[in-house]
Design a protein around this motif. Structure first.
Motif, PDB file in Angstrom:
ATOM      1  N   TYR A  15      -8.142 -40.082  -2.180  1.00 12.58           N
ATOM      2  CA  TYR A  15      -8.646 -40.003  -3.185  1.00 12.58           C
ATOM      3  C   TYR A  15      -7.666 -39.619  -4.181  1.00 12.58           C
ATOM      4  CZ  TYR A  15     -12.716 -39.304  -0.221  1.00 12.58           C
ATOM      5  OH  TYR A  15     -13.733 -39.380   0.842  1.00 12.58           O
ATOM      6  N   LEU A  16      -6.653 -38.600  -3.848  1.00 10.24           N
ATOM      7  CA  LEU A  16      -5.334 -38.389  -4.859  1.00 10.24           C
ATOM      8  C   LEU A  16      -4.361 -39.743  -5.217  1.00 10.24           C
ATOM      9  CD1 LEU A  16      -4.256 -35.028  -3.539  1.00 10.24           C
ATOM     10  CD2 LEU A  16      -5.657 -35.441  -5.547  1.00 10.24           C
ATOM     11  N   GLU A  17      -4.361 -40.634  -4.105  1.00  8.50           N
ATOM     12  CA  GLU A  17      -3.674 -41.901  -4.126  1.00  8.50           C
ATOM     13  C   GLU A  17      -4.385 -42.590  -5.103  1.00  8.50           C
ATOM     14  OE1 GLU A  17      -1.940 -45.297  -1.481  1.00  8.50           O
ATOM     15  OE2 GLU A  17      -3.845 -44.510  -1.138  1.00  8.50           O
ATOM     16  N   MET A  18      -5.618 -42.800  -5.020  1.00  9.18           N
ATOM     17  CA  MET A  18      -6.321 -43.920  -5.934  1.00  9.18           C
ATOM     18  C   MET A  18      -6.287 -43.139  -7.166  1.00  9.18           C
ATOM     19  SD  MET A  18      -8.258 -46.314  -6.306  1.00  9.18           S
ATOM     20  CE  MET A  18      -8.540 -46.730  -4.617  1.00  9.18           C
ATOM     21  N   LEU A  19      -6.375 -41.994  -7.541  1.00  3.23           N
ATOM     22  CA  LEU A  19      -6.367 -41.478  -9.004  1.00  3.23           C
ATOM     23  C   LEU A  19      -4.902 -41.577  -9.544  1.00  3.23           C
ATOM     24  CD1 LEU A  19      -8.493 -38.288  -8.365  1.00  3.23           C
ATOM     25  CD2 LEU A  19      -8.976 -39.893  -9.885  1.00  3.23           C
ATOM     26  N   LEU A  20      -3.746 -41.260  -8.681  1.00  2.00           N
ATOM     27  CA  LEU A  20      -2.550 -41.475  -8.901  1.00  2.00           C
ATOM     28  C   LEU A  20      -1.984 -42.852  -9.232  1.00  2.00           C
ATOM     29  CD1 LEU A  20       0.362 -40.007  -9.479  1.00  2.00           C
ATOM     30  CD2 LEU A  20       0.847 -40.555  -7.035  1.00  2.00           C
ATOM     31  N   ASP A  21      -2.658 -43.814  -8.397  1.00  2.00           N
ATOM     32  CA  ASP A  21      -2.231 -45.262  -8.750  1.00  2.00           C
ATOM     33  C   ASP A  21      -3.062 -46.020  -9.823  1.00  2.00           C
ATOM     34  OD1 ASP A  21      -0.694 -44.869  -6.733  1.00  2.00           O
ATOM     35  OD2 ASP A  21      -1.443 -46.303  -5.452  1.00  2.00           O
ATOM     36  N   ASN A  22      -4.442 -45.614  -9.848  1.00  2.00           N
ATOM     37  CA  ASN A  22      -5.353 -46.178 -10.806  1.00  2.00           C
ATOM     38  C   ASN A  22      -6.217 -45.426 -11.737  1.00  2.00           C
ATOM     39  OD1 ASN A  22      -5.252 -48.769  -9.087  1.00  2.00           O
ATOM     40  ND2 ASN A  22      -5.868 -47.485  -7.465  1.00  2.00           N
ATOM     41  N   GLY A  23      -5.735 -44.251 -11.728  1.00  2.00           N
ATOM     42  CA  GLY A  23      -6.448 -43.505 -12.579  1.00  2.00           C
ATOM     43  C   GLY A  23      -7.924 -43.228 -12.594  1.00  2.00           C
ATOM     44  N   LEU A  24      -8.842 -42.448 -13.527  1.00  2.00           N
ATOM     45  CA  LEU A  24     -10.128 -42.428 -13.097  1.00  2.00           C
ATOM     46  C   LEU A  24     -10.856 -43.857 -13.631  1.00  2.00           C
ATOM     47  CD1 LEU A  24     -10.482 -39.183 -15.385  1.00  2.00           C
ATOM     48  CD2 LEU A  24     -10.798 -39.407 -12.939  1.00  2.00           C
ATOM     49  N   VAL A  25     -10.184 -44.672 -14.195  1.00  5.86           N
ATOM     50  CA  VAL A  25     -10.981 -45.905 -14.281  1.00  5.86           C
ATOM     51  C   VAL A  25     -11.146 -46.619 -13.004  1.00  5.86           C
ATOM     52  CG1 VAL A  25     -10.735 -48.176 -15.390  1.00  5.86           C
ATOM     53  CG2 VAL A  25     -10.150 -46.124 -16.739  1.00  5.86           C
ATOM     54  N   GLY A  26      -9.780 -46.803 -12.288  1.00  4.66           N
ATOM     55  CA  GLY A  26      -9.824 -47.402 -11.046  1.00  4.66           C
ATOM     56  C   GLY A  26     -10.687 -46.718 -10.031  1.00  4.66           C
ATOM     57  N   PHE A  27     -10.542 -45.277 -10.059  1.00  3.76           N
ATOM     58  CA  PHE A  27     -11.555 -44.445  -9.194  1.00  3.76           C
ATOM     59  C   PHE A  27     -12.973 -44.751  -9.276  1.00  3.76           C
ATOM     60  CE2 PHE A  27     -13.440 -40.642  -7.388  1.00  3.76           C
ATOM     61  CZ  PHE A  27     -12.861 -40.335  -6.437  1.00  3.76           C
ATOM     62  N   VAL A  28     -13.505 -44.787 -10.500  1.00  3.31           N
ATOM     63  CA  VAL A  28     -15.067 -44.988 -10.797  1.00  3.31           C
ATOM     64  C   VAL A  28     -15.429 -46.342 -10.549  1.00  3.31           C
ATOM     65  CG1 VAL A  28     -16.422 -45.341 -12.630  1.00  3.31           C
ATOM     66  CG2 VAL A  28     -14.904 -43.464 -12.709  1.00  3.31           C
ATOM     67  N   LEU A  29     -14.544 -47.320 -10.328  1.00  4.13           N
ATOM     68  CA  LEU A  29     -14.683 -48.736  -9.979  1.00  4.13           C
ATOM     69  C   LEU A  29     -14.685 -48.944  -8.285  1.00  4.13           C
ATOM     70  CD1 LEU A  29     -12.430 -50.711 -12.615  1.00  4.13           C
ATOM     71  CD2 LEU A  29     -15.071 -50.352 -12.537  1.00  4.13           C
ATOM     72  N   VAL A  30     -13.950 -48.228  -7.890  1.00  2.00           N
ATOM     73  CA  VAL A  30     -13.759 -48.420  -6.379  1.00  2.00           C
ATOM     74  C   VAL A  30     -14.714 -47.662  -5.413  1.00  2.00           C
ATOM     75  CG1 VAL A  30     -12.335 -48.196  -4.430  1.00  2.00           C
ATOM     76  CG2 VAL A  30     -11.358 -48.994  -6.678  1.00  2.00           C
ATOM     77  N   MET A  31     -14.933 -46.361  -5.722  1.00  2.00           N
ATOM     78  CA  MET A  31     -15.717 -45.461  -5.015  1.00  2.00           C
ATOM     79  C   MET A  31     -17.051 -45.884  -4.738  1.00  2.00           C
ATOM     80  SD  MET A  31     -13.374 -43.887  -3.655  1.00  2.00           S
ATOM     81  CE  MET A  31     -14.441 -42.885  -2.675  1.00  2.00           C
ATOM     82  N   PRO A  32     -17.874 -46.334  -5.909  1.00  4.75           N
ATOM     83  CA  PRO A  32     -19.255 -46.641  -5.697  1.00  4.75           C
ATOM     84  C   PRO A  32     -19.316 -47.686  -4.904  1.00  4.75           C
ATOM     85  CG  PRO A  32     -18.665 -46.245  -8.228  1.00  4.75           C
ATOM     86  CD  PRO A  32     -17.268 -46.040  -7.462  1.00  4.75           C
TER      87      PRO A  32
END
Length: 206
Positions: free
Chosen positions: A101-118
């Motif tokens: 989860y931290l890796e996703m936020l660090l690499d892709n930010g909240l934008v990437g996190f919101v796109l991937v996790m759903p």
């Protein structure tokens, strides 16, 4: 569940040893620099229990806070110099946050996190629906296996893993796409049954 826990402890006694590391003075394993930072701490040792994650995660979270929306791109810990800093200042050789989860936020930010996790959430929801559909053993098997694999990833990601496709999770990805195929076929059958029932109802009315 209790039987499974006992079986694991009997088959793999090393699991119990690892689970108890850091809770007693003789199982503490703290590098010199970290020990100097912590001082003479008593009781359970968070560093040993978390295998150093309690030390590196604050630095990762601070780095995420510097660029929260779009992140730093792939392999951000290495590219931003955070890995080099942890290695030279704390003797910690982490090239990965050891938290997906931290890796996703660090690499892709909240934008990437919101796109991937759903994406994972949607497939997990559909796998539960199939698992509960007892009209076909295929639905139960595919739904249950997929749910187990996705839940395994989501839970393991709290302390390791990654949400990027890796060869180690190939079985999960195969199950996810098999789930989508079964879901589509199931929808076609249900629609066909609904159309047949509606035609029969209309014929009876006429």
């Amino acid at each position: 569940a209790p039987v499974a826990v006992v079986a694991i402890l009997i088959i793999a006694p090393g699991v119990a040893e690892r689970m108890l590391e850091g809770f007693t003075p003789e199982t503490r394993s703290v590098p010199t620099r970290i020990q100097q930072m912590q001082g003479n701490a008593e009781g359970a040792d968070a560093y040993t229990i978390t295998a150093g994650r309690n030390v590196i995660w604050p630095f990762v979270i601070d780095k995420i806070g510097d660029r929260p929306w779009i992140g730093y791109g792939r392999l951000a810990m290495v590219r931003t110099g955070l890995t080099h800093f942890l290695s030279t200042q704390l003797d910690e050789g982490f090239s990965h946050p050891h938290n997906a989860y931290l890796e996703m936020l660090l690499d892709n930010g909240l934008v990437g996190f919101v796109l991937v996790m759903p994406f994972y959430g949607l497939l997990l929801w559909r796998s539960f629906i199939l698992f509960r559909d007892s009209r076909s053993p295929l639905f139960v098997a595919v739904g249950g296996a997929t749910a187990a694999m996705i839940l395994g990833l989501l839970i393991a990601s709290l302390g390791s893993q990654t949400f990027y496709p890796r060869e180690g999770w190939m079985g999960m990805w195969c199950l996810m796409f098999l789930l989508l195929r079964v879901w589509v076929q199931r929808a076609k059958v249900l629609n066909a049954q609904t159309d047949t029932g509606m035609r029969g109802f209309a014929a009876a009315r006429s």
